[in-house]
Design a protein around this motif. Structure first.
Motif, short mmCIF file in Angstrom:
data_model
loop_
_atom_site.label_atom_id
_atom_site.label_comp_id
_atom_site.label_asym_id
_atom_site.label_seq_id
_atom_site.Cartn_x
_atom_site.Cartn_y
_atom_site.Cartn_z
N SER A 69 0.85 -1.20 0.00
CA SER A 69 0.00 0.00 0.00
C SER A 69 0.88 1.24 0.00
CB SER A 69 -0.98 0.00 1.18
OG SER A 69 -0.29 0.02 2.42
N GLN A 70 1.94 1.23 0.80
CA GLN A 70 2.87 2.38 0.81
C GLN A 70 3.58 2.52 -0.53
OE1 GLN A 70 5.34 2.93 4.34
NE2 GLN A 70 4.10 1.37 5.35
N VAL A 73 1.27 3.95 -3.21
CA VAL A 73 1.10 5.40 -3.05
C VAL A 73 2.35 6.12 -3.56
CG1 VAL A 73 0.87 7.27 -1.35
CG2 VAL A 73 -0.62 5.26 -1.22
N THR A 78 -3.80 6.53 -5.90
CA THR A 78 -4.68 7.39 -5.11
C THR A 78 -5.45 6.53 -4.10
OG1 THR A 78 -6.56 7.06 -6.60
CG2 THR A 78 -5.03 8.89 -7.12
N ASP A 79 -6.12 7.19 -3.17
CA ASP A 79 -6.98 6.46 -2.23
C ASP A 79 -8.06 5.70 -2.98
OD1 ASP A 79 -5.57 7.31 -0.01
OD2 ASP A 79 -7.03 8.82 0.60
N GLU A 81 -7.82 4.37 -5.93
CA GLU A 81 -7.22 3.17 -6.51
C GLU A 81 -6.94 2.12 -5.44
OE1 GLU A 81 -4.94 4.84 -10.44
OE2 GLU A 81 -4.10 5.36 -8.48
N LEU A 82 -6.50 2.53 -4.26
CA LEU A 82 -6.31 1.59 -3.15
C LEU A 82 -7.65 0.94 -2.79
CD1 LEU A 82 -3.95 3.62 -0.76
CD2 LEU A 82 -3.30 1.79 -2.35
N ALA A 83 -8.70 1.75 -2.76
CA ALA A 83 -10.03 1.23 -2.43
C ALA A 83 -10.49 0.21 -3.47
CB ALA A 83 -11.05 2.38 -2.33
#
Length: 115
Positions: A69-70, A73, A78-79, A81-83
């Motif tokens: 996740s780090q 980023v 983006t948040d 895309e992480l979601a």
């Protein structure tokens, strides 16, 4: 299992790999570096990191979730895309449960039982 996770302290145990199996550790490190090389791959790094994040979520590896996740980023994710990566992982886990659940019918002799 995540109760045992300590981002800083756990890395110290890599010393056991270095002492006991340095050749395998070196081969793994070279492999991992090639997979996540910033350049020279067909899939851009951000997407490889998002894939790794989704796999980490699917396997529930807190180390992978933390690192990728780090890294995603840092590679520009983006948040949102992480979601979406998390939802992809969730869908695959749920789909696996659904698909493997069918084995209960197959292995249990579905159609052979009267209810």
């Amino acid at each position: 299992m995540s109760d045992y996770y300590d981002r800083t302290e756990d890395k110290k145990f890599t010393a056991v790999y270095k002492k006991e199996t340095p050749d395998i550790l070196a081969a793994f490190s070279a492999f991992d570096s090639a997979v996540f090389a910033a350049e020279g791959r067909e899939i851009p790094l951000k997407y490889r990191e998002l894939i790794a994040l989704a796999v980490g979520i699917t396997t529930q590896c807190v180390y992978c979730i933390d690192a990728h996740s780090q890294n995603a980023v840092k590679a520009g994710a983006t948040d949102g895309e992480l979601a979406e990566a998390a939802w992809v992982a969730t869908a695959i886990r749920a789909g696996g449960g659904y698909a493997h659940g069918r084995l209960a019918f197959k292995l249990g002799g579905a159609g052979d039982h009267q209810h």
